[in-house]
Write an enzyme that holds these catalytic residues in place. Sequence first.
Site, PDB file in Angstrom:
ATOM      1  N   TYR A   1       3.973   5.312  11.328  1.00 58.07           N
ATOM      2  CA  TYR A   1       4.277   3.930  11.674  1.00 58.07           C
ATOM      3  C   TYR A   1       5.161   3.199  10.665  1.00 58.07           C
ATOM      4  CZ  TYR A   1       0.123   3.248   8.682  1.00 58.07           C
ATOM      5  OH  TYR A   1      -0.792   3.286   7.661  1.00 58.07           O
ATOM      6  N   HIS A  43      -3.764   4.071   4.572  1.00 60.90           N
ATOM      7  CA  HIS A  43      -4.845   3.077   4.676  1.00 60.90           C
ATOM      8  C   HIS A  43      -6.153   3.676   4.167  1.00 60.90           C
ATOM      9  CE1 HIS A  43      -7.298  -0.170   6.219  1.00 60.90           C
ATOM     10  NE2 HIS A  43      -8.030   0.706   6.875  1.00 60.90           N
ATOM     11  N   ARG A  89       0.858  -1.184   0.000  1.00 64.72           N
ATOM     12  CA  ARG A  89       0.000   0.000   0.000  1.00 64.72           C
ATOM     13  C   ARG A  89       0.893   1.232   0.000  1.00 64.72           C
ATOM     14  NH1 ARG A  89      -1.313   2.526   4.583  1.00 64.72           N
ATOM     15  NH2 ARG A  89      -1.425   0.702   5.913  1.00 64.72           N
TER      16      ARG A  89
END
Length: 371
Positions: free
Chosen positions: A280, A271, A267
């Site tokens: 993160y 998200h 990805r």
Amino acid sequence: MASGSETVSVLDQHGIIRPTPAAEPYADRALAVPLQQRVGFLRDMVTTRAFDVAAANLQRQGHLALWVPSYGQEAAQVGSARAARSQDTIFPAYREHAVAMVRGLDPMAIVRLLRGITHGGWDPAVNGNFRLYTLVIGSQTLHATGYAMGIQLDGATATGDPDHDEAVMVYFGDGATAQGDTNEALVFAASYATPQVFFIQNNHWAISVPVERQSRVPLAQRASGFGMPGVRVDGNDVLATYAVTGMLLDDARAGRGPALIEALTYRIGAHTSSDDPTKYRSEDELERWQERDPIVRLRHHLESEGVGIEVFDAIDAEGADLAADVRRRTLELTEPPTSTMFEHVYSEPHPVTDAQHRWLTQYEASFGSDS
């Protein structure tokens, strides 16, 4: 068949034909794809990305409530979707924009959903048997398995007629493998030998949780615990994904039971538009995967096969036209009438919803006009 720990790949990250040992059962099928069809794969991927970028920009400008990007996952989606037959039924999660477009869905249906002006907005029967997006993580795996059991009971599969036999494919992410629904679906699918393919897009992050925290082994290896084959494929290699998915769907239609595919992809974006991936994951990791861009990989391959610049320019122009059209149509959208919230609660008119509609109409009318 690959064990689930080895990865099936036909094109390396530079677009050179270099099958891995695990690709041996699938390489002939992958390399038999005609050149014009490979160009079509690129067109699917480029137009999907153009739509994705346009929709993300619209969300940032306040025209959509939310956007769920598929940027970077185009090969996994296009390869698998193009491997399905028209009679197959597809159950998506909520990121399968390329699959939706391959199956014939107008991308504006996705825009309306994520703008919040429709409850789902499309009829699968007239959109390539492409079911509605599912935002409850993993629940679509049970829907798909129940549907697959249904076509079994209807005698619509394993008749020996591949032009009419049906199969089901369900998409979900690596995060959904931790959901109870998904594991229950795998149990039922194995127990009843459903004509079904479970397609995991392992994009390495379940929102902010890395896949290695959820699974100590490759996700494809889990399939053996349920009694079905599992194949790990390079999800950024559209030819490998097409070949693996096609073979396992053929097996499903022929009555050989379910299978699971783990497509390794990434990805590139967030998200969703409400997420900040810089919190993160590292820039180094992102850069490593950007170098494996599935569109760049396929374009390099097609260049090596003699495809000219005019073809790529035409595809890029088609993507730009689609993006402009989506933007124009989004800006023209109007709010739906309040009556739509009552129209499809029941399949037939119902006195309770009729009464609720009358009450709301009278309530709104009680405010009178501004004049």
